[in-house]
Motif scaffolding. Structure first.
Motif, PDB file in Angstrom:
ATOM      1  N   VAL A  14     -36.456  34.963  14.097  1.00 11.24           N
ATOM      2  CA  VAL A  14     -36.876  34.267  13.908  1.00 11.24           C
ATOM      3  C   VAL A  14     -37.558  32.886  14.911  1.00 11.24           C
ATOM      4  CG1 VAL A  14     -36.150  31.477  12.410  1.00 11.24           C
ATOM      5  CG2 VAL A  14     -35.518  33.799  11.748  1.00 11.24           C
ATOM      6  N   GLU A  15     -37.135  32.941  15.809  1.00  9.36           N
ATOM      7  CA  GLU A  15     -37.342  32.185  16.888  1.00  9.36           C
ATOM      8  C   GLU A  15     -38.913  33.062  17.928  1.00  9.36           C
ATOM      9  OE1 GLU A  15     -34.098  31.496  19.460  1.00  9.36           O
ATOM     10  OE2 GLU A  15     -33.496  29.989  18.826  1.00  9.36           O
ATOM     11  N   ARG A  16     -39.019  33.976  17.902  1.00 10.09           N
ATOM     12  CA  ARG A  16     -39.820  34.680  17.873  1.00 10.09           C
ATOM     13  C   ARG A  16     -41.088  34.499  17.537  1.00 10.09           C
ATOM     14  NH1 ARG A  16     -39.307  39.998  17.600  1.00 10.09           N
ATOM     15  NH2 ARG A  16     -36.970  40.318  18.280  1.00 10.09           N
ATOM     16  N   LEU A  17     -40.804  35.151  15.912  1.00 11.99           N
ATOM     17  CA  LEU A  17     -41.894  34.577  15.394  1.00 11.99           C
ATOM     18  C   LEU A  17     -42.586  33.291  15.214  1.00 11.99           C
ATOM     19  CD1 LEU A  17     -40.122  36.619  11.852  1.00 11.99           C
ATOM     20  CD2 LEU A  17     -42.169  37.592  13.549  1.00 11.99           C
ATOM     21  N   VAL A  18     -41.204  32.685  14.765  1.00 12.20           N
ATOM     22  CA  VAL A  18     -42.332  30.421  14.758  1.00 12.20           C
ATOM     23  C   VAL A  18     -42.450  30.813  16.264  1.00 12.20           C
ATOM     24  CG1 VAL A  18     -41.398  28.421  15.421  1.00 12.20           C
ATOM     25  CG2 VAL A  18     -39.941  30.006  13.119  1.00 12.20           C
ATOM     26  N   ALA A  19     -42.910  31.266  17.595  1.00 11.20           N
ATOM     27  CA  ALA A  19     -42.942  30.702  18.625  1.00 11.20           C
ATOM     28  C   ALA A  19     -43.590  31.538  18.716  1.00 11.20           C
ATOM     29  CB  ALA A  19     -42.166  31.224  20.097  1.00 11.20           C
ATOM     30  N   SER A  20     -44.591  32.917  17.589  1.00 13.16           N
ATOM     31  CA  SER A  20     -46.197  33.153  18.489  1.00 13.16           C
ATOM     32  C   SER A  20     -46.219  32.459  17.138  1.00 13.16           C
ATOM     33  CB  SER A  20     -45.262  34.609  17.414  1.00 13.16           C
ATOM     34  OG  SER A  20     -45.013  34.844  16.013  1.00 13.16           O
ATOM     35  N   ASP A  21     -46.311  31.889  16.051  1.00 12.23           N
ATOM     36  CA  ASP A  21     -47.362  30.438  15.101  1.00 12.23           C
ATOM     37  C   ASP A  21     -47.175  29.582  15.445  1.00 12.23           C
ATOM     38  OD1 ASP A  21     -46.954  33.367  13.193  1.00 12.23           O
ATOM     39  OD2 ASP A  21     -45.267  32.148  11.914  1.00 12.23           O
ATOM     40  N   ASP A  22     -46.427  29.231  16.324  1.00 17.97           N
ATOM     41  CA  ASP A  22     -46.725  27.968  16.952  1.00 17.97           C
ATOM     42  C   ASP A  22     -46.735  27.512  18.522  1.00 17.97           C
ATOM     43  OD1 ASP A  22     -47.032  25.149  17.684  1.00 17.97           O
ATOM     44  OD2 ASP A  22     -44.810  24.791  15.544  1.00 17.97           O
ATOM     45  N   PRO A  23     -47.339  27.855  19.237  1.00 20.59           N
ATOM     46  CA  PRO A  23     -47.109  27.475  20.475  1.00 20.59           C
ATOM     47  C   PRO A  23     -46.015  26.039  21.168  1.00 20.59           C
ATOM     48  CG  PRO A  23     -49.300  27.952  19.660  1.00 20.59           C
ATOM     49  CD  PRO A  23     -48.748  27.649  19.086  1.00 20.59           C
ATOM     50  N   SER A  24     -46.122  25.178  19.930  1.00 17.67           N
ATOM     51  CA  SER A  24     -45.256  24.115  20.997  1.00 17.67           C
ATOM     52  C   SER A  24     -44.288  23.885  20.371  1.00 17.67           C
ATOM     53  CB  SER A  24     -45.935  22.429  20.235  1.00 17.67           C
ATOM     54  OG  SER A  24     -45.936  22.651  18.709  1.00 17.67           O
TER      55      SER A  24
END
Length: 102
Positions: free
Chosen positions: A59-69
């Protein structure tokens, strides 16, 4: 009548009291150990926690790929040596236990 009462008191004092004390000491010692059901439950909980940790990583990897901040929440990281030491010890104990059962 008094003799019967005296015999009962002496019997309770020298037979009943030690028996009761030893009985509860034995119960206390056996209840202090972990049962096989408890071990199975702990192993299931450990496997569940491992799966949930992997899901959080995803989940963290997916969210980080969508939102760089995005900055991940401070928690145990999968690749830190200090965090993984206790997990490796637990996995080794589980492997030894499974090897002993086979």
């Amino acid at each position: 009548m008094e003799e019967v009462l005296a015999i009962m008191v002496v019997g309770m004092l020298f037979i009943g009291l030690p028996w009761m004390i030893l009985h509860y000491v034995t119960k206390w010692k056996t209840s202090a150990t972990i049962t096989s059901d408890d071990e199975v439950l702990l192993e299931e909980l450990y496997n569940l926690a491992k799966r949930l940790d992997e899901r959080m990583d995803t989940v963290e990897r997916l969210v980080a790929s969508d939102d760089p901040s995005f900055t991940p929440v401070k928690r145990l990281l999968a690749n830190q040596e200090t965090d993984n030491q206790q997990l490796r010890e637990l996995e080794q104990m589980l492997a030894e236990k499974k090897g002993a059962k086979s």
